[in-house]
Design an enzyme around this catalytic site. Structure first.
Site, PDB file in Angstrom:
ATOM      1  N   LEU A   1       0.824  -1.212   0.000  1.00  0.00           N
ATOM      2  CA  LEU A   1       0.000   0.000   0.000  1.00  0.00           C
ATOM      3  C   LEU A   1       0.858   1.262   0.000  1.00  0.00           C
ATOM      4  CD1 LEU A   1      -3.010  -0.890   2.329  1.00  0.00           C
ATOM      5  CD2 LEU A   1      -2.867  -1.015  -0.162  1.00  0.00           C
TER       6      LEU A   1
ATOM      7  N   ILE B   1       7.225  -7.152   0.014  1.00  0.00           N
ATOM      8  CA  ILE B   1       7.862  -8.345  -0.543  1.00  0.00           C
ATOM      9  C   ILE B   1       9.324  -8.458  -0.111  1.00  0.00           C
ATOM     10  CG2 ILE B   1       6.326  -8.632  -2.518  1.00  0.00           C
ATOM     11  CD1 ILE B   1       8.494  -7.251  -4.244  1.00  0.00           C
TER      12      ILE B   1
ATOM     13  N   ALA C   1       3.914  -6.882  -7.879  1.00  0.00           N
ATOM     14  CA  ALA C   1       4.438  -5.809  -7.035  1.00  0.00           C
ATOM     15  C   ALA C   1       5.689  -5.179  -7.642  1.00  0.00           C
ATOM     16  CB  ALA C   1       4.751  -6.346  -5.646  1.00  0.00           C
TER      17      ALA C   1
ATOM     18  N   GLU D   1       7.643  -0.948  -8.301  1.00  0.00           N
ATOM     19  CA  GLU D   1       7.613   0.482  -8.598  1.00  0.00           C
ATOM     20  C   GLU D   1       7.643   0.585 -10.120  1.00  0.00           C
ATOM     21  OE1 GLU D   1       7.429   3.038  -6.602  1.00  0.00           O
ATOM     22  OE2 GLU D   1       7.784   2.158  -4.634  1.00  0.00           O
TER      23      GLU D   1
ATOM     24  N   GLU E   1       9.518  -2.174 -21.599  1.00  0.00           N
ATOM     25  CA  GLU E   1      10.567  -1.157 -21.518  1.00  0.00           C
ATOM     26  C   GLU E   1      11.963  -1.748 -21.321  1.00  0.00           C
ATOM     27  OE1 GLU E   1       9.840   2.467 -19.477  1.00  0.00           O
ATOM     28  OE2 GLU E   1       7.665   2.212 -19.505  1.00  0.00           O
TER      29      GLU E   1
ATOM     30  N   TYR F   1      13.900   2.787 -13.915  1.00  0.00           N
ATOM     31  CA  TYR F   1      12.769   1.853 -13.823  1.00  0.00           C
ATOM     32  C   TYR F   1      12.994   0.618 -14.683  1.00  0.00           C
ATOM     33  CZ  TYR F   1       8.368  -0.253 -15.272  1.00  0.00           C
ATOM     34  OH  TYR F   1       7.394  -1.156 -15.600  1.00  0.00           O
TER      35      TYR F   1
ATOM     36  N   LYS G   1       0.040   8.431 -14.683  1.00  0.00           N
ATOM     37  CA  LYS G   1       0.280   7.894 -16.012  1.00  0.00           C
ATOM     38  C   LYS G   1      -0.504   8.713 -17.035  1.00  0.00           C
ATOM     39  CE  LYS G   1       2.858   4.568 -14.417  1.00  0.00           C
ATOM     40  NZ  LYS G   1       2.674   3.140 -14.610  1.00  0.00           N
TER      41      LYS G   1
ATOM     42  N   ARG H   1       3.835   4.417 -28.331  1.00  0.00           N
ATOM     43  CA  ARG H   1       3.670   3.276 -27.439  1.00  0.00           C
ATOM     44  C   ARG H   1       2.602   2.347 -28.015  1.00  0.00           C
ATOM     45  NH1 ARG H   1       7.647   5.356 -26.258  1.00  0.00           N
ATOM     46  NH2 ARG H   1       8.361   6.128 -24.211  1.00  0.00           N
TER      47      ARG H   1
END
Length: 355
Positions: free
Chosen positions: A33, A58, A80, A82, A134, A158, A197, A222
């Site tokens: 969360l 995690i 899970a 980022e 990506e 990322y 986003k 994209r």
């Protein structure tokens, strides 16, 4: 039952709702969360005994060991992560911690659990790792779309962190025999997407009469995948995918960002007209993102050939459903646009001068 990580986020929550609707099989849902995880996404499951939510990280090995021992899942679906490029530019450390260290910790816990299963349960067990296109880097305008065998060339913190997690998953299959499957998807859109986003940000800003910030010349391309189609694809990979394999999941919808924004403006002009004029008047070009990949495109023929999956939605049908959902769920949008969200928008866009 199955264990899902990150099941209160955008794709994870859609998957949990889809899974229980389509299969009815119980789910244990582990989510830390953080800012993008939101239990409101799962409000429809309140009181549903098939859904057990656990708040946790995690990276917490003791918690993972306890959940695996208590619930004995037949499969793990690992969402899970980022996942926002701009956030990774401003703060890469969190991406390394969650995406790399977290995935490693989860793999270690699962390896111990799986190794202790009986022969039949061990053979039937699956670990599905949900990743991104990506990791493959950027394409030129005439390059062929990404295939599963393309070399990795991540260009942002990322994508580099997700590439690292993909490599760990692959290594755990080849070294330890863990029955893993990896999916690399294109840009998702649909209900419950956090408004950092592109698509939900444009919808929210347009409805508020705020500028619609478009990076660079707006021609970054994209491939767009409706989240419901993505959920269906993951279910197929879990059910019939071959352990050790990677499956690219795409929407066959390559579009430049500027076209996406114009489409959203036109739909809002139709569904929620603004007395001040067409929503396209709010389009504003801003300084480009550092290292902004020019084009992504997914070749999804392997998953179609092996598992028979193709997206059910075109971009035209999917984006209409998405705009309708955001218009019908204004309270959800208002609740997620907290002070922390506003601070982030100021951090990311405030320093980008209008071009």
């Amino acid at each position: 039952m199955i264990l899902i990580t990150g099941g209160a986020g955008f794709i994870g929550a859609n998957f949990v709702l889809d899974w229980l609707r389509e299969t009815g099989e119980p789910v244990v849902n582990l989510d830390a969360l953080t800012y993008a995880g939101n239990l409101e996404n799962l409000a429809a499951l309140e009181g549903d005994g098939r859904h057990a939510f656990v708040k946790g990280d995690i990276c917490d090995r003791a918690l993972l060991d306890r959940l695996l021992a208590e619930h004995t899942p037949r499969a793990i679906i690992h969402f899970a992560a980022e996942s926002h490029v701009d956030r990774s530019i401003h703060g890469p450390g969190a991406f390394v911690q969650t995406n790399v260290v977290g995935t490693f910790t989860l793999l270690e816990a699962v390896r111990g659990y799986w190794g202790a299963l009986g022969e039949a349960d061990s053979a039937a067990f699956r670990f599905v790792h949900v990743s991104t296109d990506e990791v493959y880097g950027s394409l030129g305008p005439d390059d062929a779309p990404f295939v599963e065998t393309r070399a990795y060339e991540p260009n942002s913190p990322y994508s580099a962190s997700k590439a690292a997690s993909d490599h760990l998953v692959r290594a755990y299959h080849h070294t330890y025999g863990l029955p893993t499957l990896t999916t690399n998807c294109s840009n998702n859109y649909g209900p419950y997407q956090f408004p950092e986003k592109l698509i939900p940000l444009m919808i929210a800003n347009a409805l508020a009469g705020k500028p619609l910030p478009i990076y660079g010349d707006g021609m970054n391309v994209r491939d767009w995948l409706y989240v419901g189609d993505h959920c269906t694809a993951i279910r197929e990979v879990l059910a019939r995918g071959r352990p050790g394999e990677t499956y690219n999941i795409g929407g066959w919808n390559e579009k430049p960002n500027i076209e996406i924004v114009k489409t959203i403006c036109a739909l809002l002009d139709e569904m929620a007209p603004d007395a001040a004029g067409p929503h396209a008047r709010l389009m504003t070009y801003v300084k480009d993102r550092p290292g902004h990949d020019r084009r992504y495109a997914i070749d999804a023929r392997k998953i179609e050939r092996e598992l028979g999956w193709r997206p059910a939605e075109t971009f035209e049908t999917g984006i209409r459903k998405t705009v309708q959902w955001y218009l019908a769920n204004a309270d959800w949008v208002a609740h997620v646009q907290s002070g922390a969200y506003r601070e982030w928008i100021d951090t990311n866009y405030g320093a980008r001068r209008v071009r």
